[in-house]
Design an enzyme around this catalytic site. Structure first.
Site, PDB file in Angstrom:
ATOM      1  CG  ASN A  10      -1.618   1.236   1.719  1.00 48.50           C
ATOM      2  OD1 ASN A  10      -1.657   1.895   0.530  1.00 48.50           O
ATOM      3  ND2 ASN A  10      -2.236   1.162   2.692  1.00 48.50           N
ATOM      4  CE  LYS A  12      -0.232   3.097   4.881  1.00 51.69           C
ATOM      5  NZ  LYS A  12       0.124   3.163   6.367  1.00 51.69           N
ATOM      6  CG  HIS A  96      -5.894   1.758   5.560  1.00 55.60           C
ATOM      7  ND1 HIS A  96      -5.410   2.541   6.335  1.00 55.60           N
ATOM      8  CD2 HIS A  96      -4.949   0.825   5.177  1.00 55.60           C
ATOM      9  CE1 HIS A  96      -4.149   2.303   6.553  1.00 55.60           C
ATOM     10  NE2 HIS A  96      -3.761   1.317   5.958  1.00 55.60           N
ATOM     11  CD  GLU A  98      -2.781   5.508   7.013  1.00 53.94           C
ATOM     12  OE1 GLU A  98      -2.981   5.297   5.937  1.00 53.94           O
ATOM     13  OE2 GLU A  98      -2.033   4.742   7.686  1.00 53.94           O
ATOM     14  CD  GLU A 168      -3.533  -2.732   7.420  1.00 48.99           C
ATOM     15  OE1 GLU A 168      -2.431  -3.168   6.799  1.00 48.99           O
ATOM     16  OE2 GLU A 168      -4.392  -1.681   7.240  1.00 48.99           O
ATOM     17  N   GLY A 174       2.391   1.941  10.916  1.00 52.13           N
ATOM     18  CA  GLY A 174       3.571   3.199  10.756  1.00 52.13           C
ATOM     19  C   GLY A 174       4.196   3.522  12.160  1.00 52.13           C
ATOM     20  CB  SER A 214       5.142  -1.996  11.867  1.00 55.06           C
ATOM     21  OG  SER A 214       4.636  -0.797  12.220  1.00 55.06           O
ATOM     22  N   GLY A 235       2.953  -1.121   4.309  1.00 58.43           N
ATOM     23  CA  GLY A 235       2.870   0.414   3.827  1.00 58.43           C
ATOM     24  C   GLY A 235       4.306   0.741   3.725  1.00 58.43           C
ATOM     25  N   GLY A 236       4.904   1.173   4.780  1.00 59.24           N
ATOM     26  CA  GLY A 236       6.141   1.795   4.606  1.00 59.24           C
ATOM     27  C   GLY A 236       7.275   1.104   3.998  1.00 59.24           C
TER      28      GLY A 236
HETATM   29  P1  PGA Z   1       2.828   0.038   7.807  1.00 65.93           P
HETATM   30  O1  PGA Z   1       1.359   0.577   7.124  1.00 65.93           O
HETATM   31  O2  PGA Z   1       3.313  -0.975   7.200  1.00 65.93           O
HETATM   32  O3  PGA Z   1       3.589   1.223   7.206  1.00 65.93           O
HETATM   33  O4  PGA Z   1       2.722   0.114   9.128  1.00 65.93           O
HETATM   34  C1  PGA Z   1       0.420  -0.767   6.934  1.00 65.93           C
HETATM   35  C2  PGA Z   1      -0.831  -0.308   6.460  1.00 65.93           C
HETATM   36  O5  PGA Z   1      -1.441   0.777   6.701  1.00 65.93           O
HETATM   37  O6  PGA Z   1      -1.504  -0.954   5.491  1.00 65.93           O
END
Ligand code: PGA
Length: 253
Positions: A10, A12, A96, A98, A168, A174, A214, A235-236
């Site tokens: 992802n 983002k 998600h 967010e 999640e 994050g 993470s 994500g990251g």
């Molecule tokens: P992250 O994000 O790996 O940066 O923690 C995961 C996500 O939001 O899907």
């Protein structure tokens, strides 16, 4: 029973057209020859089509990061399932954290998105997860159950083969704090059981449940070794070809 693993990135709100094309091409290279797992990328809407071109022939799936339930109309700021399909997408992330936390999308709205995606032939990657306060209050299972029951309301058994779930925990996204493999497995098993209760065992056995929060090269192997963890939503670490390449090439330990 183990399901076919799915490693999803992802991106983002990151990447310009140029960044996205480079990253997609590098990831496609790093995936070549991997026959026993699926890889999916969810870039921003603005680069979906370019990334689709970069991924042609790679076997990597493309997803949008959200999707509306209507084909077209006065929905400023939204993207329709037909637009996602037209750009080369086959899936859409829905619910998600967010979107839930920052943009206040609630269970009812998210359910419309899940059903909308399915109605147009997109696979929803439907995300659920508790906040830190909810976990500390011992409400993890209650929250996850509420989100799943509401998000899947009206989804018929025949459509469940197109649904991908993602657990999640909000406190792990994050933050660098991953749920331990035991914590993740416990919730994944709970979710699979819930799907047995809501649908049937066959459907629960087939459905893929991704873990997100993470996920990094140094924890993917242990997470993927868990019975009910069928993949990762990253994500990251998905923005760096070396990290994501290592995640894609996980080996269960
Ligand atoms: P992250 O994000 O790996 O940066 O923690 C995961 C996500 O939001 O899907």
């Amino acid at each position: 029973m183990k399901r076919r693993p799915l490693l999803a990135g992802n991106w983002k709100m990151h990447t310009t057209v140029l960044d996205a094309c480079h990253l997609a091409a590098d990831i496609a290279k790093s995936c070549s020859g991997l026959g026993d797992r699926d890889v999916l990328l969810a870039p921003p809407f603005t680069v979906l089509n370019q990334v689709a071109h970069m991924l042609a022939e790679s076997g990597i799936y493309l997803a949008a990061q959200n999707v509306c339930w209507e084909a077209q109309g006065a929905f400023t700021g939204e993207i329709s399932p037909l637009m996602v399909l037209d750009a080369g997408g086959v899936a859409a992330i829905v619910g998600h954290s967010e979107r839930r936390q920052i943009f206040h999308e609630d269970d009812v709205l998210i359910n419309k998105r899940v059903r909308g995606a399915l109605a147009f032939g997109l696979m929803p990657i439907f995300c659920v997860g508790e906040t830190l306060d909810e976990r500390e209050a011992g409400e993890t299972f209650t929250v996850v159950e509420r989100q799943i029951r509401a998000g899947l309301a009206g989804v018929v058994p025949g459509d469940m083969e197109h649904v991908i779930l993602a657990y999640e925990p909000v406190w792990a996204i994050g933050t660098g704090k991953t749920a331990s493999k035991e914590q993740a497995q416990e919730v994944h098993a709970f979710i699979r059981n819930l799907i047995v209760k809501m649908y049937e065992k066959n459907i629960a056995d087939q459905i893929r449940i991704l873990y997100g929060g993470s996920v990094k090269p140094d924890n993917i192997d242990a997470l993927m070794a868990q019975e009910d963890i069928d993949g990762a939503l990253v994500g990251g670490a998905a923005l760096d070809v070396e990290s994501f390449g290592r995640i894609i090439h996980f080996q269960e330990i």
